[in-house]
Design a protein around this motif. Structure first.
Motif, PDB file in Angstrom:
ATOM      1  N   TYR A 179       0.624  -1.164  -0.214  1.00 14.15           N
ATOM      2  CA  TYR A 179      -0.047  -0.083  -0.014  1.00 14.15           C
ATOM      3  C   TYR A 179       0.841   1.165   0.097  1.00 14.15           C
ATOM      4  O   TYR A 179       0.397   2.322   0.143  1.00 14.15           O
ATOM      5  N   GLY A 180       2.102   1.143   0.062  1.00 12.28           N
ATOM      6  CA  GLY A 180       3.054   2.118  -0.126  1.00 12.28           C
ATOM      7  C   GLY A 180       3.181   2.706   1.291  1.00 12.28           C
ATOM      8  O   GLY A 180       3.840   3.875   1.530  1.00 12.28           O
ATOM      9  N   ASN A 181       3.016   1.845   2.332  1.00 17.84           N
ATOM     10  CA  ASN A 181       3.032   2.345   3.580  1.00 17.84           C
ATOM     11  C   ASN A 181       4.575   1.677   4.348  1.00 17.84           C
ATOM     12  O   ASN A 181       4.834   0.659   4.022  1.00 17.84           O
ATOM     13  N   CYS A 182       4.948   2.310   5.256  1.00 15.90           N
ATOM     14  CA  CYS A 182       6.119   2.020   5.992  1.00 15.90           C
ATOM     15  C   CYS A 182       6.102   1.039   7.283  1.00 15.90           C
ATOM     16  O   CYS A 182       5.095   1.368   7.939  1.00 15.90           O
ATOM     17  N   ARG A 183       7.077   0.124   7.430  1.00 20.63           N
ATOM     18  CA  ARG A 183       6.883  -0.569   8.649  1.00 20.63           C
ATOM     19  C   ARG A 183       8.403  -1.037   9.090  1.00 20.63           C
ATOM     20  O   ARG A 183       9.490  -0.871   8.086  1.00 20.63           O
ATOM     21  N   ASP A 184       8.575  -1.546  10.194  1.00 18.22           N
ATOM     22  CA  ASP A 184      10.217  -1.847  10.521  1.00 18.22           C
ATOM     23  C   ASP A 184      10.470  -2.969   9.586  1.00 18.22           C
ATOM     24  O   ASP A 184       9.804  -3.859   8.988  1.00 18.22           O
ATOM     25  N   LEU A 185      11.701  -3.088   9.260  1.00 13.55           N
ATOM     26  CA  LEU A 185      12.192  -4.037   8.233  1.00 13.55           C
ATOM     27  C   LEU A 185      12.423  -5.224   9.332  1.00 13.55           C
ATOM     28  O   LEU A 185      13.301  -5.092  10.184  1.00 13.55           O
ATOM     29  N   ARG A 186      11.864  -6.346   8.981  1.00  9.95           N
ATOM     30  CA  ARG A 186      12.362  -7.630   9.603  1.00  9.95           C
ATOM     31  C   ARG A 186      13.362  -8.482   8.827  1.00  9.95           C
ATOM     32  O   ARG A 186      13.558  -8.426   7.672  1.00  9.95           O
ATOM     33  N   GLN A 187      13.858  -9.397   9.710  1.00 17.37           N
ATOM     34  CA  GLN A 187      14.818 -10.401   8.981  1.00 17.37           C
ATOM     35  C   GLN A 187      14.131 -11.348   8.008  1.00 17.37           C
ATOM     36  O   GLN A 187      15.068 -11.720   7.048  1.00 17.37           O
ATOM     37  N   SER A 188      12.918 -11.603   8.287  1.00 12.06           N
ATOM     38  CA  SER A 188      12.114 -12.329   7.511  1.00 12.06           C
ATOM     39  C   SER A 188      12.050 -11.806   6.253  1.00 12.06           C
ATOM     40  O   SER A 188      11.735 -12.434   5.242  1.00 12.06           O
ATOM     41  N   ASP A 189      11.820 -10.379   6.054  1.00  6.59           N
ATOM     42  CA  ASP A 189      11.917  -9.747   4.741  1.00  6.59           C
ATOM     43  C   ASP A 189      13.007  -9.873   4.213  1.00  6.59           C
ATOM     44  O   ASP A 189      12.897 -10.184   2.867  1.00  6.59           O
ATOM     45  N   LEU A 190      14.159 -10.011   4.578  1.00  7.25           N
ATOM     46  CA  LEU A 190      15.332 -10.234   3.815  1.00  7.25           C
ATOM     47  C   LEU A 190      15.565 -11.671   3.631  1.00  7.25           C
ATOM     48  O   LEU A 190      15.896 -11.932   2.361  1.00  7.25           O
ATOM     49  N   ASP A 191      15.082 -12.299   4.405  1.00  7.03           N
ATOM     50  CA  ASP A 191      15.117 -13.835   3.992  1.00  7.03           C
ATOM     51  C   ASP A 191      14.199 -14.123   2.698  1.00  7.03           C
ATOM     52  O   ASP A 191      14.787 -14.902   1.679  1.00  7.03           O
ATOM     53  N   ASP A 192      13.228 -13.497   2.569  1.00  6.72           N
ATOM     54  CA  ASP A 192      12.262 -13.713   1.441  1.00  6.72           C
ATOM     55  C   ASP A 192      12.885 -13.102   0.337  1.00  6.72           C
ATOM     56  O   ASP A 192      12.917 -13.516  -0.803  1.00  6.72           O
ATOM     57  N   ILE A 193      13.373 -11.779   0.287  1.00  5.59           N
ATOM     58  CA  ILE A 193      14.297 -11.184  -0.755  1.00  5.59           C
ATOM     59  C   ILE A 193      15.159 -12.112  -1.384  1.00  5.59           C
ATOM     60  O   ILE A 193      15.454 -12.580  -2.504  1.00  5.59           O
ATOM     61  N   VAL A 194      16.184 -12.711  -0.496  1.00  8.02           N
ATOM     62  CA  VAL A 194      16.841 -13.501  -1.044  1.00  8.02           C
ATOM     63  C   VAL A 194      16.629 -14.889  -1.498  1.00  8.02           C
ATOM     64  O   VAL A 194      17.211 -15.114  -2.459  1.00  8.02           O
ATOM     65  N   ARG A 195      15.781 -15.684  -1.000  1.00  5.94           N
ATOM     66  CA  ARG A 195      15.004 -16.708  -1.681  1.00  5.94           C
ATOM     67  C   ARG A 195      14.469 -16.255  -2.814  1.00  5.94           C
ATOM     68  O   ARG A 195      14.533 -17.267  -3.804  1.00  5.94           O
ATOM     69  N   GLU A 196      13.869 -15.329  -3.025  1.00  7.23           N
ATOM     70  CA  GLU A 196      13.219 -14.793  -4.162  1.00  7.23           C
ATOM     71  C   GLU A 196      14.370 -14.470  -5.303  1.00  7.23           C
ATOM     72  O   GLU A 196      14.154 -15.212  -6.667  1.00  7.23           O
ATOM     73  N   LEU A 197      15.582 -13.896  -5.025  1.00  5.91           N
ATOM     74  CA  LEU A 197      16.568 -13.735  -6.009  1.00  5.91           C
ATOM     75  C   LEU A 197      17.139 -14.920  -6.191  1.00  5.91           C
ATOM     76  O   LEU A 197      17.473 -15.277  -7.698  1.00  5.91           O
ATOM     77  N   LEU A 198      17.340 -15.784  -5.481  1.00  5.52           N
ATOM     78  CA  LEU A 198      17.945 -17.121  -5.906  1.00  5.52           C
ATOM     79  C   LEU A 198      17.044 -17.967  -6.656  1.00  5.52           C
ATOM     80  O   LEU A 198      17.515 -18.515  -7.583  1.00  5.52           O
ATOM     81  N   ASP A 199      15.842 -18.109  -6.578  1.00  2.36           N
ATOM     82  CA  ASP A 199      14.973 -18.930  -7.140  1.00  2.36           C
ATOM     83  C   ASP A 199      15.003 -18.256  -8.765  1.00  2.36           C
ATOM     84  O   ASP A 199      14.883 -18.969  -9.601  1.00  2.36           O
ATOM     85  N   GLU A 200      14.803 -16.989  -8.732  1.00  6.40           N
ATOM     86  CA  GLU A 200      14.918 -16.118 -10.058  1.00  6.40           C
ATOM     87  C   GLU A 200      16.262 -16.505 -10.862  1.00  6.40           C
ATOM     88  O   GLU A 200      16.117 -16.940 -11.976  1.00  6.40           O
ATOM     89  N   VAL A 201      17.211 -16.479 -10.243  1.00  6.90           N
ATOM     90  CA  VAL A 201      18.677 -16.707 -10.556  1.00  6.90           C
ATOM     91  C   VAL A 201      18.727 -17.936 -11.032  1.00  6.90           C
ATOM     92  O   VAL A 201      19.248 -18.374 -12.485  1.00  6.90           O
ATOM     93  N   MET A 202      18.193 -19.050 -10.351  1.00  5.24           N
ATOM     94  CA  MET A 202      18.178 -20.341 -10.682  1.00  5.24           C
ATOM     95  C   MET A 202      17.345 -21.019 -11.779  1.00  5.24           C
ATOM     96  O   MET A 202      17.384 -22.025 -12.165  1.00  5.24           O
ATOM     97  N   ARG A 203      16.525 -20.040 -12.170  1.00  2.00           N
ATOM     98  CA  ARG A 203      15.024 -20.648 -12.852  1.00  2.00           C
ATOM     99  C   ARG A 203      15.670 -20.994 -14.255  1.00  2.00           C
ATOM    100  O   ARG A 203      16.544 -20.344 -14.821  1.00  2.00           O
TER     101      ARG A 203
END
Length: 203
Positions: A179-203
């Motif tokens: 929605y374009g609103n801010c919240r605290d950045l969580r470690q789980s957010d970073l984990d999700d980003i890393v997994r998505e990047l790896l999935d995309e690279v290895m696709r």
């Protein structure tokens, strides 16, 4: 019966660091012809591997040059298609582990700076040209303060309230939701980003 890797299926695997998972990347090379005949002939291959090791694995399952095979099972922190080309997969892994920013990712001790550098390096090396789009959801404190100031100038105080409602403590970076609103950045957010990047690279 093979059970393919799914992160949500194993809480134990979710707790493993990416380094542990990367150190145990394995694919089950399976002779497709034998498989279709009802016979399971396969061997596990750890990646990345040398060309000799890959050819040796093919010989073990009776696959000569041109013979068809499938990847019937795997152990990895990203999805691998059963029709994936093992040589292409191996090449991508070689490229990935040679990126400087990958070290902290594989060590499983990365922070927001590591994840952002990882995305930038993936883009700059051409491995994943649009990798930086995956970190667009991370916004700096400086940008948040600038946006708040602009909203205040316009008297849009209700917008400021919603924009910053999810922030509970000062930080260098925050997470921007859908929605374009801010919240605290969580470690789980970073984990999700890393997994998505790896999935995309290895696709």
């Amino acid at each position: 019966m093979f059970v393919r890797y799914k992160a949500q299926e194993s809480a134990k695997k979710q707790k493993q660091s990416f380094k542990e998972e990367f150190n145990m990347i394995k694919v089950a090379l399976t002779n497709l012809a034998k498989y279709n005949e009802g016979e399971l002939v396969f061997t596990w291959l750890e990646l990345p591997a040398s060309e000799y090791e890959i050819r040796k694995a093919f010989r073990e399952i009776g696959c000569l040059d041109g013979d068809e095979y499938i990847i019937s099972d795997y152990e990895a922190p990203f999805e691998i298609s059963e029709s994936a080309d093992v040589y292409e997969l191996n090449e991508k892994l070689d490229e990935l582990i040679n990126i400087d920013a990958t070290d902290s990712i594989l060590a499983g001790v990365y922070d927001v700076y590591d994840v952002m550098h990882f995305a930038i390096d993936l883009a700059n090396t051409g491995i994943l040209s649009y990798a930086e789009e995956y970190v667009d959801c991370i916004i700096s404190d400086e940008t948040v303060r600038y946006n708040v100031q602009e909203m205040a100038k316009e008297g849009d105080f209700w917008r400021i309230r919603y924009f910053t409602n999810g922030i509970t403590e000062p930080a260098a970076f925050y997470y921007v939701d859908g929605y374009g609103n801010c919240r605290d950045l969580r470690q789980s957010d970073l984990d999700d980003i890393v997994r998505e990047l790896l999935d995309e690279v290895m696709r």
